[in-house]
Design an enzyme around this catalytic site. Structure first.
Site, PDB file in Angstrom:
ATOM      1  N   SER A  50       0.814  -1.206   0.000  1.00  0.00           N
ATOM      2  CA  SER A  50       0.000   0.000   0.000  1.00  0.00           C
ATOM      3  C   SER A  50       0.855   1.268   0.000  1.00  0.00           C
ATOM      4  O   SER A  50       1.602   1.525  -0.935  1.00  0.00           O
ATOM      5  CB  SER A  50      -0.947  -0.041   1.204  1.00  0.00           C
ATOM      6  OG  SER A  50      -1.891   0.981   1.168  1.00  0.00           O
ATOM      7  N   ASP A 109      -2.558   6.054  -3.549  1.00  0.00           N
ATOM      8  CA  ASP A 109      -1.421   5.414  -2.877  1.00  0.00           C
ATOM      9  C   ASP A 109      -0.915   4.271  -3.755  1.00  0.00           C
ATOM     10  O   ASP A 109      -1.359   4.102  -4.892  1.00  0.00           O
ATOM     11  CB  ASP A 109      -1.810   4.940  -1.484  1.00  0.00           C
ATOM     12  CG  ASP A 109      -2.879   3.850  -1.496  1.00  0.00           C
ATOM     13  OD1 ASP A 109      -3.621   3.760  -2.493  1.00  0.00           O
ATOM     14  OD2 ASP A 109      -2.969   3.091  -0.513  1.00  0.00           O
ATOM     15  N   ASP A 161      -1.237   1.012  -4.044  1.00  0.00           N
ATOM     16  CA  ASP A 161      -2.125   0.020  -4.666  1.00  0.00           C
ATOM     17  C   ASP A 161      -3.468   0.621  -5.054  1.00  0.00           C
ATOM     18  O   ASP A 161      -4.388  -0.099  -5.434  1.00  0.00           O
ATOM     19  CB  ASP A 161      -2.319  -1.185  -3.753  1.00  0.00           C
ATOM     20  CG  ASP A 161      -2.999  -0.838  -2.434  1.00  0.00           C
ATOM     21  OD1 ASP A 161      -2.956   0.338  -2.023  1.00  0.00           O
ATOM     22  OD2 ASP A 161      -3.581  -1.740  -1.804  1.00  0.00           O
ATOM     23  N   ASP A 218      -5.992   1.970  -3.501  1.00  0.00           N
ATOM     24  CA  ASP A 218      -7.264   1.818  -2.780  1.00  0.00           C
ATOM     25  C   ASP A 218      -7.583   3.066  -1.961  1.00  0.00           C
ATOM     26  O   ASP A 218      -8.610   3.128  -1.289  1.00  0.00           O
ATOM     27  CB  ASP A 218      -7.289   0.556  -1.912  1.00  0.00           C
ATOM     28  CG  ASP A 218      -6.223   0.534  -0.830  1.00  0.00           C
ATOM     29  OD1 ASP A 218      -5.398   1.463  -0.754  1.00  0.00           O
ATOM     30  OD2 ASP A 218      -6.227  -0.442  -0.039  1.00  0.00           O
TER      31      ASP A 218
END
Length: 450
Positions: A99, A239, A241, A243
């Site tokens: 992340s 960010d 990834d 999400d």
């Protein structure tokens, strides 16, 4: 939280805390667990970290050795894995990402067939297998050995899904995208281009080591400057990834998750689409958000920090939107996890339908100053339970009274204790945050220089 799996998967420095043997065993167990009665189908996505390729191959080897077929989405977003799993008959999904963490960290997130984060009981079984406490798992042989399948088409279907959620064309809109040199680099521009926007993209050239480096939703300063200098209508930062989403209005002001929940929640309320007239937040949301929601006639609920807990609350109570200040926003009718790009599209929907600038939509919310300091510690639990630390926290609570609050909590993904104070001024916040941080350091809990 378990020994390896925290609130957002198995995360740590690559080949230090999380290594290829761990990844192989995760694959071995999942292939076996979901393949007891049929040939398991498991889909894998990854972000742009250098170690993500290594873990992708280790997971695929473990899965196929247990007889499962591994479908590779390649570089993609966490919400895309969630979408593909729940819409295309996979037994589970795996996302390789840490992340917002630096490039040298990585993680393994396991997603169940409904697109939710895997239940704690299954994660515990994986941990038991990793530690040799589960027993032997048979190797697949001959025609039962699994195969790997190039499944880039799954990511393309997700892109089509995002495009289909838009209610209007973005023609003539000047939109900035900060892709954090991460997963959004492979998705975001395609979506906004298809909707007719004039896109201005930064940090979309990943090299394996520059993900989240002075960019993206955790380093918003460059996007703020970029939006103002180029006269853009809005900017969106993701960010690693993708999400999470943090927006920037046309004046360069940060529109964080709290403001996004207000803007979208209020619009849904006006449209009769806000289930139970309720927005789900976490304990980290700003006091100013609650005052604005009260004024708009919207109820709210608070959960522990983590989009996992937000979504659990939404499902249990039938709520339609929830999220975190950090930019994880869940639109329950469209997704089962935070989705940064989807969040961008929903913000654009409000702007276009109400014919309003983002600054105007956020204006009713007065955000109280907050200061959050992350203290890297040797032992999170020992630091939080130290009697002197607890006494320092209590002293701050008494000093603030009804004019603010202090929150001290463990990170679910890092060896960090988070100390947050919310008060009437920045000076008060700083005074009381460091009143607690100084005790943590003096008692030897903090790691110097971290």
């Amino acid at each position: 939280m378990g020994k390896y799996f925290g609130t957002d998967g198995f995360r740590g420095e690559a080949n230090v805390k999380l290594n290829v043997e761990h990844a192989f065993k995760v694959g071995r167990f999942l292939g076996y667990y979901f393949g007891k009665e049929h040939k398991a189908k498991i889909v894998i996505g990854k972000d742009t970290r250098r170690s993500s390729y290594m873990f992708e191959y280790a997971l695929a080897a473990g899965l196929t050795a247990s007889g499962a077929d591994a479908y590779l989405l390649h570089v993609t977003t966490t919400p895309s894995v969630s979408y593909v799993v729940r819409t295309e008959d996979f037994d589970c999904g795996i996302m390789i990402s840490a992340s917002h963490n630096p490039f040298y960290d990585n993680g393994i997130k396991v997603i169940n067939s409904k697109g939710h984060k895997m239940s704690a009981d299954v994660e515990q079984l994986i941990e038991d297998y990793i530690d040799g406490n589960y027993g032997d798992i048979p190797m697949a042989v001959r025609e039962n050995i699994g195969r790997t399948v190039d499944y880039a088409m799954g990511r393309n279907r997700y892109i089509g899904h995002l495009i289909a959620t838009a209610t209007r064309s973005f023609k003539d809109k000047r939109i900035g995208l900060d892709c954090s040199n991460g997963s959004a680099s492979a998705v975001a521009k395609s979506v906004f281009d298809a909707l007719g926007a004039k896109t201005y993209v930064i940090h979309a050239e990943p090299d394996g080591t520059n993900i989240n480096m002075n960019c993206g939703s955790t380093h918003i300063e460059e996007l703020q400057k970029y939006v103002v200098e180029n006269g853009l209508d809005v900017g969106f930062a993701y960010d690693g990834d993708a999400d999470r989403c943090i927006a920037v209005d046309e004046e360069g002001r940060i529109i964080d998750g709290d403001l996004i929940m207000y803007i979208c929640g209020k619009y849904m309320h006006e449209q009769g689409e806000l289930s139970n007239d309720t927005v789900v937040t976490t304990v980290m949301s700003n006091f100013g958000l609650y005052l604005a929601l009260d004024k708009a006639g919207i109820r709210y609920e608070k959960t522990a920090v983590g989009d996992k807990y937000v979504y659990e609350n939404m499902v249990q109570n039938g709520h339609s939107i929830g999220g975190e200040q950090s930019g994880h926003i869940i639109f329950g009718k469209l997704a089962t996890t935070g989705d940064g790009i989807l969040t961008s599209l929903k913000i654009m929907e409000v702007m276009l339908e109400k014919k309003a600038r983002l600054s105007e939509l956020a204006k009713p919310v007065t955000i109280y100053p907050q200061l959050l300091v992350n203290v890297r510690v040797h032992d999170k639990r020992a630091a939080e339970q130290d009697a002197d630390v607890q006494a320092a926290v209590k002293a701050v609570e008494e000093a603030l009274g009804n004019t603010g609050r202090i929150l001290v909590r463990e990170s679910g993904t890092e060896p960090v204790l988070r100390v947050m104070v919310e008060a009437e001024t920045d000076e008060i916040c700083e005074k009381y945050v460091y009143q607690v941080v100084d005790v943590l350091m003096a008692k030897g809990h903090g790691i110097e220089g971290k």
